[in-house]
Scaffold this motif. Structure first.
Motif, PDB file in Angstrom:
ATOM      1  N   ILE A 150      10.139  12.213  23.845  1.00  0.00           N
ATOM      2  CA  ILE A 150      10.824  12.992  23.585  1.00  0.00           C
ATOM      3  C   ILE A 150       9.719  13.100  21.998  1.00  0.00           C
ATOM      4  O   ILE A 150      10.288  12.572  21.596  1.00  0.00           O
ATOM      5  CB  ILE A 150      11.971  13.163  23.126  1.00  0.00           C
ATOM      6  CG1 ILE A 150      12.978  12.955  24.215  1.00  0.00           C
ATOM      7  CG2 ILE A 150      12.877  14.255  22.418  1.00  0.00           C
ATOM      8  CD1 ILE A 150      14.322  12.778  24.032  1.00  0.00           C
ATOM      9  N   TYR A 208      16.431  19.071   0.038  1.00  0.00           N
ATOM     10  CA  TYR A 208      15.407  20.595   0.159  1.00  0.00           C
ATOM     11  C   TYR A 208      14.244  20.077  -0.441  1.00  0.00           C
ATOM     12  O   TYR A 208      13.930  19.231  -0.926  1.00  0.00           O
ATOM     13  CB  TYR A 208      16.432  21.447  -1.156  1.00  0.00           C
ATOM     14  CG  TYR A 208      17.426  21.805  -0.532  1.00  0.00           C
ATOM     15  CD1 TYR A 208      18.272  22.421  -0.933  1.00  0.00           C
ATOM     16  CD2 TYR A 208      17.310  22.464   0.758  1.00  0.00           C
ATOM     17  CE1 TYR A 208      19.686  23.163  -1.148  1.00  0.00           C
ATOM     18  CE2 TYR A 208      18.946  23.157   1.283  1.00  0.00           C
ATOM     19  CZ  TYR A 208      19.595  23.803   0.035  1.00  0.00           C
ATOM     20  OH  TYR A 208      21.189  24.061   0.801  1.00  0.00           O
ATOM     21  N   SER A 209      13.872  21.343   0.293  1.00  0.00           N
ATOM     22  CA  SER A 209      12.155  21.714   0.185  1.00  0.00           C
ATOM     23  C   SER A 209      11.966  22.484  -0.416  1.00  0.00           C
ATOM     24  O   SER A 209      13.096  23.292  -1.296  1.00  0.00           O
ATOM     25  CB  SER A 209      11.292  21.726   1.261  1.00  0.00           C
ATOM     26  OG  SER A 209      11.443  23.442   1.791  1.00  0.00           O
ATOM     27  N   MET A 210      10.553  22.746  -1.110  1.00  0.00           N
ATOM     28  CA  MET A 210      10.665  24.085  -2.306  1.00  0.00           C
ATOM     29  C   MET A 210      11.182  25.463  -2.428  1.00  0.00           C
ATOM     30  O   MET A 210      12.462  26.040  -2.539  1.00  0.00           O
ATOM     31  CB  MET A 210       9.417  24.109  -3.010  1.00  0.00           C
ATOM     32  CG  MET A 210       9.220  24.576  -3.919  1.00  0.00           C
ATOM     33  SD  MET A 210      11.064  24.851  -5.367  1.00  0.00           S
ATOM     34  CE  MET A 210       9.659  24.043  -6.870  1.00  0.00           C
ATOM     35  N   ARG A 216       8.342  16.856   5.086  1.00  0.00           N
ATOM     36  CA  ARG A 216       8.655  16.468   4.341  1.00  0.00           C
ATOM     37  C   ARG A 216      10.081  15.381   3.794  1.00  0.00           C
ATOM     38  O   ARG A 216      10.985  15.008   3.950  1.00  0.00           O
ATOM     39  CB  ARG A 216       8.812  17.480   3.110  1.00  0.00           C
ATOM     40  CG  ARG A 216       7.925  17.636   1.440  1.00  0.00           C
ATOM     41  CD  ARG A 216       8.781  17.743   0.845  1.00  0.00           C
ATOM     42  NE  ARG A 216       8.115  17.553  -0.624  1.00  0.00           N
ATOM     43  CZ  ARG A 216       7.534  18.095  -1.183  1.00  0.00           C
ATOM     44  NH1 ARG A 216       6.039  18.985  -0.479  1.00  0.00           N
ATOM     45  NH2 ARG A 216       6.171  17.963  -1.631  1.00  0.00           N
ATOM     46  N   ARG A 229      14.732  21.774   9.319  1.00  0.00           N
ATOM     47  CA  ARG A 229      14.233  20.886  10.236  1.00  0.00           C
ATOM     48  C   ARG A 229      15.311  19.606  10.920  1.00  0.00           C
ATOM     49  O   ARG A 229      14.375  19.579  12.604  1.00  0.00           O
ATOM     50  CB  ARG A 229      12.791  19.815   9.427  1.00  0.00           C
ATOM     51  CG  ARG A 229      11.569  20.055  10.152  1.00  0.00           C
ATOM     52  CD  ARG A 229      10.673  19.473   9.349  1.00  0.00           C
ATOM     53  NE  ARG A 229       9.890  18.565  10.414  1.00  0.00           N
ATOM     54  CZ  ARG A 229       8.613  18.642  11.276  1.00  0.00           C
ATOM     55  NH1 ARG A 229       8.188  19.871  10.797  1.00  0.00           N
ATOM     56  NH2 ARG A 229       8.804  18.179  11.932  1.00  0.00           N
ATOM     57  N   THR A 255      16.797  15.253   5.468  1.00  0.00           N
ATOM     58  CA  THR A 255      16.374  14.831   3.260  1.00  0.00           C
ATOM     59  C   THR A 255      16.348  16.256   2.588  1.00  0.00           C
ATOM     60  O   THR A 255      18.064  16.617   2.963  1.00  0.00           O
ATOM     61  CB  THR A 255      14.830  15.624   3.857  1.00  0.00           C
ATOM     62  OG1 THR A 255      15.061  17.052   4.440  1.00  0.00           O
ATOM     63  CG2 THR A 255      14.018  14.285   5.063  1.00  0.00           C
ATOM     64  N   ILE A 307      10.544  27.014  14.355  1.00  0.00           N
ATOM     65  CA  ILE A 307      10.253  25.733  12.916  1.00  0.00           C
ATOM     66  C   ILE A 307       9.634  27.034  12.631  1.00  0.00           C
ATOM     67  O   ILE A 307      10.005  26.691  10.659  1.00  0.00           O
ATOM     68  CB  ILE A 307       8.892  25.332  13.411  1.00  0.00           C
ATOM     69  CG1 ILE A 307       8.586  24.468  13.682  1.00  0.00           C
ATOM     70  CG2 ILE A 307       8.087  25.367  11.380  1.00  0.00           C
ATOM     71  CD1 ILE A 307       7.956  22.722  14.285  1.00  0.00           C
ATOM     72  N   LEU A 345       9.056  17.326  15.888  1.00  0.00           N
ATOM     73  CA  LEU A 345       8.357  18.535  16.071  1.00  0.00           C
ATOM     74  C   LEU A 345       6.545  18.219  15.134  1.00  0.00           C
ATOM     75  O   LEU A 345       6.691  17.798  14.913  1.00  0.00           O
ATOM     76  CB  LEU A 345       9.370  19.182  15.089  1.00  0.00           C
ATOM     77  CG  LEU A 345      11.030  19.996  15.693  1.00  0.00           C
ATOM     78  CD1 LEU A 345      11.577  20.678  14.293  1.00  0.00           C
ATOM     79  CD2 LEU A 345      10.653  20.800  16.343  1.00  0.00           C
ATOM     80  N   LEU A 354      16.336  21.440  13.879  1.00  0.00           N
ATOM     81  CA  LEU A 354      15.548  21.639  15.300  1.00  0.00           C
ATOM     82  C   LEU A 354      14.669  21.200  15.825  1.00  0.00           C
ATOM     83  O   LEU A 354      14.985  20.189  16.931  1.00  0.00           O
ATOM     84  CB  LEU A 354      14.181  22.043  14.844  1.00  0.00           C
ATOM     85  CG  LEU A 354      14.534  23.610  14.141  1.00  0.00           C
ATOM     86  CD1 LEU A 354      12.733  24.547  13.703  1.00  0.00           C
ATOM     87  CD2 LEU A 354      14.928  24.591  14.992  1.00  0.00           C
ATOM     88  N   GLU A 355      14.422  19.405  15.503  1.00  0.00           N
ATOM     89  CA  GLU A 355      14.578  17.932  15.454  1.00  0.00           C
ATOM     90  C   GLU A 355      15.333  17.480  16.865  1.00  0.00           C
ATOM     91  O   GLU A 355      15.222  17.699  17.766  1.00  0.00           O
ATOM     92  CB  GLU A 355      14.061  17.332  14.757  1.00  0.00           C
ATOM     93  CG  GLU A 355      13.492  17.303  13.846  1.00  0.00           C
ATOM     94  CD  GLU A 355      12.602  15.730  13.597  1.00  0.00           C
ATOM     95  OE1 GLU A 355      11.267  16.038  12.495  1.00  0.00           O
ATOM     96  OE2 GLU A 355      12.232  15.419  14.819  1.00  0.00           O
ATOM     97  N   ASN A 381      15.761  20.176  20.061  1.00  0.00           N
ATOM     98  CA  ASN A 381      14.616  19.670  20.490  1.00  0.00           C
ATOM     99  C   ASN A 381      14.971  18.677  21.429  1.00  0.00           C
ATOM    100  O   ASN A 381      14.012  18.011  22.423  1.00  0.00           O
ATOM    101  CB  ASN A 381      13.501  18.935  19.849  1.00  0.00           C
ATOM    102  CG  ASN A 381      12.001  18.416  20.669  1.00  0.00           C
ATOM    103  OD1 ASN A 381      12.250  19.881  21.118  1.00  0.00           O
ATOM    104  ND2 ASN A 381      11.148  18.300  20.269  1.00  0.00           N
ATOM    105  N   CYS A 382      15.399  17.361  20.454  1.00  0.00           N
ATOM    106  CA  CYS A 382      16.495  16.312  21.910  1.00  0.00           C
ATOM    107  C   CYS A 382      16.801  17.231  22.469  1.00  0.00           C
ATOM    108  O   CYS A 382      17.096  16.510  24.273  1.00  0.00           O
ATOM    109  CB  CYS A 382      16.922  15.164  21.203  1.00  0.00           C
ATOM    110  SG  CYS A 382      15.704  14.398  19.591  1.00  0.00           S
ATOM    111  N   ARG A 397      11.080   7.805  20.491  1.00  0.00           N
ATOM    112  CA  ARG A 397      10.371   9.344  20.453  1.00  0.00           C
ATOM    113  C   ARG A 397       9.253   8.620  21.576  1.00  0.00           C
ATOM    114  O   ARG A 397       9.131   9.434  23.133  1.00  0.00           O
ATOM    115  CB  ARG A 397      10.200  10.041  19.911  1.00  0.00           C
ATOM    116  CG  ARG A 397      11.428  10.290  19.602  1.00  0.00           C
ATOM    117  CD  ARG A 397      10.586  11.254  17.648  1.00  0.00           C
ATOM    118  NE  ARG A 397      11.284  11.949  17.287  1.00  0.00           N
ATOM    119  CZ  ARG A 397      12.344  13.154  17.645  1.00  0.00           C
ATOM    120  NH1 ARG A 397      12.051  14.327  18.463  1.00  0.00           N
ATOM    121  NH2 ARG A 397      13.358  13.745  16.733  1.00  0.00           N
ATOM    122  N   PRO A 439      10.095  17.879  -4.156  1.00  0.00           N
ATOM    123  CA  PRO A 439       9.010  18.395  -4.832  1.00  0.00           C
ATOM    124  C   PRO A 439       8.779  18.393  -6.075  1.00  0.00           C
ATOM    125  O   PRO A 439      10.072  18.236  -6.863  1.00  0.00           O
ATOM    126  CB  PRO A 439       9.738  20.266  -4.350  1.00  0.00           C
ATOM    127  CG  PRO A 439      10.851  19.955  -3.912  1.00  0.00           C
ATOM    128  CD  PRO A 439      11.390  19.150  -3.380  1.00  0.00           C
TER     129      PRO A 439
END
Lengths: 416, 390
Positions: free
Chosen positions: A402, B340-342, A410, B88, B338, B45, A405, B91-92, B95-96, A397, A414
């Motif tokens: 580029i 899931y986040s909470m 993460r 995410r 990844t 975001i 974000l 969206l990344e 962005n590319c 990158r 969790p």
């Protein structure tokens, strides 16, 4: 005069040849067991009468058989009371219990030394030199040996234990002994040199390390086959080989070479003695050294694919990367409108500094490109991990301009 | 008496508040788990962890109903709508893709991650994004279809030693046609660079629209592979000429570089690069064109059943692509998907709860929710499957 007990009985015995006397007797005996001399005796004992004469006659009578030959009694056991009979008589109060334990005799015997030793005694004085095991002098509750199966008895204790005597003991080499001996020798010694405390000083002079182990046994044999194993270690850089020989040696060594600390380890155990194994290990090292210095004909066929490490220089990735940067630079140079210039934040940062016709060396010197090439080599030459993949992503990158974000990504689920 | 009345009042009050909370929960969650917009290009975001809806028309064109997995299809058919979660990695990748322009050489993006974390889903989302932005889209649903499949093959007439896969190429071309229905007129305006002689009889003249190549391939399967190859070249050329932006998405993309179950004449298995269709797809990864991007998904399905976590514990791109694949794609941007986040997991649960995808009472309780989250280990695929069963 003979006296007989008047005993009533229901059973009448037929007079036998040897029993003429019995015919004169007014009494008959209880049963056929009355024939036996032992039963007679037991009954007689119960009455506490002296029948020694009768016994004598009876004995003579029994000792001669019908042919008139003496009866040689078979010795089964001594003529004494069985412990069972004795116990019976003692219990019934007929005989008095023998006092087997004579206190005076016990008092006459001295307690063993080990029972009277204080715990803070000076052990080196008690056991100054190597000596065979003396149970009375060693104040330890040691047991050694085996009992018969199913006897449920503990191993035999130390008193009169030959197994403890046979084996070597180290009671003359306790820490206190060593301390005193060292203290005695100390005045003849000098201080251990500071330089020798780490390997940095002597490593260049003594690069080769030979190690082997000795094993202590407390069994029937003192030998251990593991003591024949010899390990030879040397840092390959200390062999002072040129690049080709170094690479060849590492390939020949295979799993014996450790990349992380550049150490070659040769472990030998195929011979019977330690001496032989040590000689063999030295021979292997010599063979490796000599072979690595040789250049064979087929080594000229070496190609990029044969290298142990992948290098960025000369790789397909290098050409692709430089192409991308050159094209981006060309496009940037060509664009004259503001719209293109406004997108500078998504343009490879190196493209601004490179000309479209730049040579490979010129591009390679750019800091961003250099950083990327290092990250690339690290990624390709290390075993891949998740973190390495992310690191590489960041490097690409940066190279292509580029950005990722905002905010944190993460990676782990969790926990709460 | 008073005590009894008081206790019953309390009970009624409690139940009232409980039901009230359920009702408010429903409307609240509806508000909280929907994204601000349904336009894939406008998601930001702040929309991470929220659902956006996909128009049925787009789905028809993009043939997602056929390309989605059986489980996803069932869910979508049952619930009657197509909501996708904005996460995410999507969206990344967007962005590319926003860096794609005529002056910039083609971008390679590699999606990697654990099983069930949304690699293929992100790929669908990107295809949908490109479609909504008016790009030309080439979506390759599953490379394993022709590397593992035992369909008919033919030896290539164009390049000796290469193997043609007519059925696969034909399917690809018809899918391409369907996906680019809105762009078909634009594509018809793009003309071929040269004349193509497919066989002694079939030809395409120079300067004819490239859509003719597609139609030729669809109608005559035995020429489909060659037509696909020609289409690849033409698309690259026209994209570089700023006629349109091109997005090539390849699912199970790392299978292009490994082995196949296709038997050659000498009864050995052909390597994947011997198939001409793979050779053609790989041309998109070269950076000799611009104004486009090539997005690949790399996964373990090439080596083992993808859910078998014990056998191949590695999901990283270099390991899955192999050295050859890496060299072809480099420099690429690896994007990790990844668990899931909470927040994302809660949003997913709220959605399934509202839509009654979770039917049992136990599943709909707060304890049940905790259990679902932790037993699925926050794995999106596992979580959805558990909610479906519960």
């Amino acid at each position: 005069m003979l006296r007989r007990a008047a005993v009533k009985s229901s059973c009448v015995l037929a007079p036998t040849k040897g029993r003429q006397l019995d015919a004169l007797l007014p009494v008959t005996f209880v049963s056929s067991r009355g024939d036996s001399s032992l039963a007679e005796k037991v009954i007689r004992w119960g009455t506490k009468e002296d029948f020694s004469e009768y016994d004598e006659e009876k004995r003579k009578e029994l000792e001669v058989d019908e042919q008139g030959e003496p009866f040689r009694q078979l010795f089964v056991k001594p003529n004494r009371l069985l412990p069972t009979a004795m116990r019976l008589l003692e219990k019934t109060g007929v005989e008095e219990k023998k006092r087997t334990h004579i206190v005076i005799d016990s008092l006459a015997r001295r307690t063993p030394r080990c029972d009277e030793m204080p715990t803070d005694q000076d052990w080196p004085s008690v056991w100054p030199m190597a000596a065979s095991f003396k149970a009375a002098a060693v104040p330890l509750p040691i047991r050694m040996g085996w009992q018969k199966k199913f006897s449920n008895r503990p191993p035999p204790d130390k008193i009169a234990n030959l197994e403890l005597v046979k084996i070597p003991n180290f009671l003359h080499l306790t820490p206190k002994h060593i301390e005193r001996q060292c203290a005695a020798i100390k005045k003849f010694c000098t201080k251990w040199p500071e330089e020798l405390k780490t390997s940095t000083y002597w490593q260049p002079y003594l690069p080769l390390t030979t190690s082997y182990s000795d094993y202590v046994h407390a069994g029937t044999s003192l030998r251990d086959m593991r003591s024949r194993i010899v390990t030879l270690q040397i840092k390959v850089s200390d062999l002072k080989l040129d690049e080709h020989a170094n690479d060849k040696l590492i390939r020949l060594a295979g799993h014996r070479y450790d990349e992380t600390n550049d150490i070659l380890t040769i472990v030998t155990d195929r011979c019977y003695t330690r001496q032989q194994n040590r000689d063999y290990a030295v021979y292997l090292l010599t063979a490796l050294y000599r072979e690595s210095k040789k250049v064979e004909q087929w080594e000229s066929l070496r190609s990029r694919d044969d290298e142990r490490r992948v290098s960025f220089k000369g790789s397909h990735s290098e050409t692709a990367t430089y192409d991308v940067l050159r094209k981006a630079a060309a496009a940037l140079a060509q664009s004259s409108d503001g719209a293109e210039k406004a997108k500078l934040d998504t343009v490879p940062p190196s493209a601004k500094d490179i000309s479209p016709d730049a040579e490979v060396d010129a591009i390679a010197k750019h800091p961003v490109v250099e950083r990327h090439s290092k990250a690339w080599e690290k990624y390709r030459n290390k075993p891949e991990t998740v973190e390495d993949a992310r690191e590489y992503g960041r490097s690409v990158r940066d190279l292509l301009g580029i950005p990722a974000l905002q905010g944190e990504q993460r990676h782990s689920p969790p926990s709460s | 008496m008073n005590a009894a009345r008081r206790s019953t009042a309390l009970l009624i009050g409690a139940s009232r508040t409980r039901f009230a909370s359920l009702r408010t929960c429903s409307t609240q969650t509806l508000r909280t788990y929907r994204a601000s917009t349904n336009d894939p290009g406008d998601l930001a975001i702040s929309d991470v962890g929220k659902f956006y809806e996909v128009a049925p028309e787009a789905l028809d064109h993009l043939q997602f109903k056929r390309n989605l997995t059986k489980e996803q299809r069932k869910q979508y058919d049952t619930l009657g709508e197509y909501l996708w979660m904005c996460r995410r990695p999507y969206l990344e990748a967007v962005n590319c893709l926003q860096a794609v322009r005529p002056s910039f050489p083609s971008l390679n993006v590699v999606l990697w991650g654990k099983f069930g974390t949304g690699k293929s889903m992100t790929l669908f989302q990107l295809t949908h994004y490109a479609y909504s932005q008016g790009w030309v889209v080439l979506h390759v649903h599953n490379v394993l279809k022709w590397t593992r499949g035992r369909d008919e093959i033919a030896m290539s007439a164009y390049k000796p030693g290469r193997i043609d896969t007519p059925i696969a190429a034909q399917a690809l071309l018809s899918e391409f046609k369907s996906m680019n229905t809105p762009n078909w007129s634009k594509l018809s305006e793009c003309k071929t660079e040269r004349a193509y002689e497919w066989s002694k009889v079939e030809t395409t003249a120079k300067g004819s629209p490239i859509t003719d190549i597609v139609d030729m391939g669809i109608t005559t399967p035995h020429l489909a592979t060659d037509c696909f190859g020609a289409l690849v070249e033409e698309l690259k050329r026209h994209a570089s000429d700023s006629k349109f932006k091109l997005l090539v998405t390849i699912d199970h993309g790392n299978s292009i570089f490994h082995s196949t179950k296709v038997k050659r004449a000498d009864a050995t298995y052909a390597p994947a690069m011997d198939l001409s269709i793979n050779q053609q797809l790989v041309k998109f990864a070269h950076n000799d064109w611009s104004n486009g991007a090539c997005v690949l998904v790399v996964d373990k399905k090439e080596f083992y059943p993808s859910h078998d976590l014990l056998v191949v514990p590695v999901d990283t791109p270099l390991e899955l692509l192999g050295e050859k694949g890496f060299e072809v794609l480099d420099p690429f941007i690896p994007i990790e998907t990844t668990l899931y986040s909470m927040d994302e997991a809660e949003a997913a649960y709220s959605y399934y709860y509202d839509k009654r995808w979770i039917t049992s009472d136990k599943g709909r309780s707060s304890d049940g929710k905790k259990e679902l989250l932790y037993i699925s280990a926050f794995n999106p695929y596992m979580f959805e499957r558990m909610c479906a069963i519960v």
